[in-house]
Design an enzyme around this catalytic site. Structure first.
Site, PDB file in Angstrom:
ATOM      1  N   ILE A  58       0.829  -1.214   0.000  1.00  0.00           N
ATOM      2  CA  ILE A  58       0.000   0.000   0.000  1.00  0.00           C
ATOM      3  C   ILE A  58       0.863   1.265   0.000  1.00  0.00           C
ATOM      4  CG2 ILE A  58      -2.056  -1.045   1.023  1.00  0.00           C
ATOM      5  CD1 ILE A  58      -1.183   0.162   3.748  1.00  0.00           C
ATOM      6  N   THR A 130      -9.850   0.171  14.910  1.00  0.00           N
ATOM      7  CA  THR A 130      -9.967  -0.636  16.130  1.00  0.00           C
ATOM      8  C   THR A 130     -10.493   0.192  17.305  1.00  0.00           C
ATOM      9  OG1 THR A 130      -8.610  -1.722  17.813  1.00  0.00           O
ATOM     10  CG2 THR A 130      -7.491  -0.119  16.472  1.00  0.00           C
ATOM     11  N   ASP A 131     -11.113  -0.488  18.252  1.00  0.00           N
ATOM     12  CA  ASP A 131     -11.548   0.205  19.471  1.00  0.00           C
ATOM     13  C   ASP A 131     -10.354   0.575  20.350  1.00  0.00           C
ATOM     14  OD1 ASP A 131     -10.865  -2.352  20.358  1.00  0.00           O
ATOM     15  OD2 ASP A 131     -12.748  -2.746  21.402  1.00  0.00           O
ATOM     16  N   GLU A 132      -9.172   0.016  20.036  1.00  0.00           N
ATOM     17  CA  GLU A 132      -8.002   0.295  20.881  1.00  0.00           C
ATOM     18  C   GLU A 132      -7.571   1.758  20.809  1.00  0.00           C
ATOM     19  OE1 GLU A 132      -4.931  -2.672  20.939  1.00  0.00           O
ATOM     20  OE2 GLU A 132      -6.304  -4.209  20.213  1.00  0.00           O
ATOM     21  N   LYS A 160      -2.817   3.281  14.471  1.00  0.00           N
ATOM     22  CA  LYS A 160      -4.173   3.211  13.910  1.00  0.00           C
ATOM     23  C   LYS A 160      -4.903   4.538  14.124  1.00  0.00           C
ATOM     24  CE  LYS A 160      -6.067   0.095  12.368  1.00  0.00           C
ATOM     25  NZ  LYS A 160      -6.158  -0.346  10.933  1.00  0.00           N
ATOM     26  N   ASN A 186     -11.565  -9.335  17.108  1.00  0.00           N
ATOM     27  CA  ASN A 186     -12.202 -10.298  16.204  1.00  0.00           C
ATOM     28  C   ASN A 186     -11.730 -11.721  16.498  1.00  0.00           C
ATOM     29  OD1 ASN A 186     -13.105  -8.954  13.046  1.00  0.00           O
ATOM     30  ND2 ASN A 186     -12.681  -7.720  14.841  1.00  0.00           N
ATOM     31  N   LYS A 195      -2.536 -14.810  17.772  1.00  0.00           N
ATOM     32  CA  LYS A 195      -3.578 -14.136  18.538  1.00  0.00           C
ATOM     33  C   LYS A 195      -4.216 -15.125  19.510  1.00  0.00           C
ATOM     34  CE  LYS A 195      -3.015 -10.275  16.183  1.00  0.00           C
ATOM     35  NZ  LYS A 195      -3.680  -9.822  15.016  1.00  0.00           N
ATOM     36  N   ARG A 220     -12.450  -8.008  27.027  1.00  0.00           N
ATOM     37  CA  ARG A 220     -12.589  -7.635  25.619  1.00  0.00           C
ATOM     38  C   ARG A 220     -14.016  -7.924  25.165  1.00  0.00           C
ATOM     39  NH1 ARG A 220      -8.564  -5.538  27.098  1.00  0.00           N
ATOM     40  NH2 ARG A 220      -6.451  -5.837  26.320  1.00  0.00           N
ATOM     41  N   HIS A 304      -0.618  -2.886  29.085  1.00  0.00           N
ATOM     42  CA  HIS A 304      -1.779  -3.703  28.710  1.00  0.00           C
ATOM     43  C   HIS A 304      -3.098  -3.020  29.073  1.00  0.00           C
ATOM     44  CE1 HIS A 304      -3.177  -8.203  28.493  1.00  0.00           C
ATOM     45  NE2 HIS A 304      -3.671  -7.444  27.529  1.00  0.00           N
TER      46      HIS A 304
END
Ligand code: NAD
Length: 357
Positions: A58, A130-132, A160, A186, A195, A220, A304
């Site tokens: 990309i 992402t929600d992060e 992100k 996910n 993951k 999560r 974390h």
């Protein structure tokens, strides 16, 4: 009929999306652009002969510009990213390069082809985030909404967040038609075995420890990829340009509960299918020993985040998104997929040597 360019379509969620789109929008043309990093796998798109695969980066703005022009692309769905938090702690540079500069390269190409050359084509640049980016919640904090201030805590989430801001800026400054979805963790088929869910399942089958960060009580909101794909579809079809939608699975689960559920499911699978003991002789379950004896608590991940939770009321109200999968059923299906697809994950184990996502 739409012409889609899917970046990162050979990765976990991107591949699920391409399969989903093929099944539900058979008339659309789909081009996948993927650099095939350690996380990308051409096999994830096996059987999708009508999908054109382009092996490229990309960051190559000229390549992206040509693809947009030559294939008359009207919809970009942007998944390509460095996606693993643990790797971002070890090597933040790659995250800034791919996630920030890579997204900007795509935006530049989209602006050139869709706006500057005056093609006038109705278009959409959909950014998968992402929600992060919202940071970490305390136990009683309200869930993340689209107006929660950004407070990313890891190099991954910061990169992100940078991408999200650029996407927003290209809408406000240049008039690019964009949408962003910020989704939760996910799980599902094709997830790279670094993951949590695939890593722990495969470790359980091979009799390896299940390394649990900290006290295991990080919470999560687990989102099955099929629901995520439906959420992106809803944003593409009914989302308002410039808007952001949070997509979640609707259930908050502590890591320890996820791990206990994996252990229980593995035990149940071995009890139900005696051939698994011969296939995986090192699994405790092969000797009738509970899989949860493999649980091992390890030092917590740096920085974390404690809890993520998604308030998806806007997505429900404005684009008609609701999650369809409950976590227990989705996890059982996912474990079934990994048991049936060892030929897919076995060759990937060498590439997956890190943490627990
Ligand atoms: P993944 O790591 O499985 O796949 C990423 C894909 O992008 C790979 O196929 C890789 O080869 C490709 N890629 C990486 N760098 C590239 C580059 N420079 N050019 C072209 N292709 C490149 O990631 P995933 O889990 O499928 O995540 C997809 C997107 O969803 C990411 O943007 C991620 O931030 C976001 N997201 C993921 C989760 C999750 O739980 N996995 C949650 C929220 C958001």
């Amino acid at each position: 009929m739409a012409n889609l360019l899917v970046t990162g379509g050979a990765g976990f969620i991107g591949a699920n999306f391409v399969h989903y789109w093929r099944e539900n929008h058979a008339d659309d043309a789909v081009v996948v652009l993927d650099a095939l990093t350690y996380a990308g796998n051409r096999e994830n798109l096996a059987g999708l002969d009508s999908v054109e695969f382009v092996h490229g980066n990309i960051l190559d703005t000229d390549l992206v510009t040509s693809l947009l022009r030559d294939h008359k692309i009207d919809t970009v769905v942007h998944f390509a990213a460095e996606s693993h938090v643990d790797r971002s702690i070890l090597d933040p540079d790659a995250f800034v390069t791919t996630n920030v500069l890579g997204t900007h390269s795509l935006l530049r190409a989209a602006r050139t082809v869709w706006l500057d050359s005056g093609s006038g084509t109705p278009h959409r640049f959909h950014n998968v985030s992402t929600d992060e980016v919202y940071g970490s919640l305390g136990p009683n904090d309200p869930a993340f909404s689209e107006t929660t201030p950004y407070a990313p805590n890891s190099p991954y989430s910061a990169s992100k967040a940078g991408a999200d801001h650029l996407v927003r800026a290209y809408h406000h400054t240049f008039g690019l038609d964009v949408t962003t979805t910020n989704c939760s963790n996910n799980y599902g088929p094709f997830q790279f075995p670094e993951k949590l869910i695939p890593l722990f399942l495969i470790n359980a089958l091979n009799g390896r420890n299940l390394p649990i960060y900290g006290d295991g009580m990080n919470v999560r909101d687990w989102l099955h990829t099929s629901d995520h794909c439906r959420g992106i579809e809803a944003a593409l079809q009914r989302g308002t340009p410039g808007e952001v939608y949070n997509i979640g699975g609707g259930e908050e689960v502590p890591n320890l509960t996820v791990i206990d559920e994996i252990c229980r499911s593995v035990d149940a699978a071995f009890a139900a299918d005696p051939s698994l003991a011969a296939r995986y002789p090192d699994a405790p379950a092969a000797r009738g020993v509970p899989t949860n004896t493999l649980k091992t608590f390890v030092e917590d991940r740096k920085g974390h985040d404690r809890r993520y939770a998604i308030d998806e009321r806007k997505a429900r109200a404005e684009i008609g998104y609701t999650p369809a999968r409950d976590f227990a059923g989705g996890l059982a299906d996912t474990l079934g997929w990994y048991l049936a697809n060892e030929a897919w994950w076995q060759p990937m184990l060498e590439r997956a040597k890190l943490g627990n996502g």
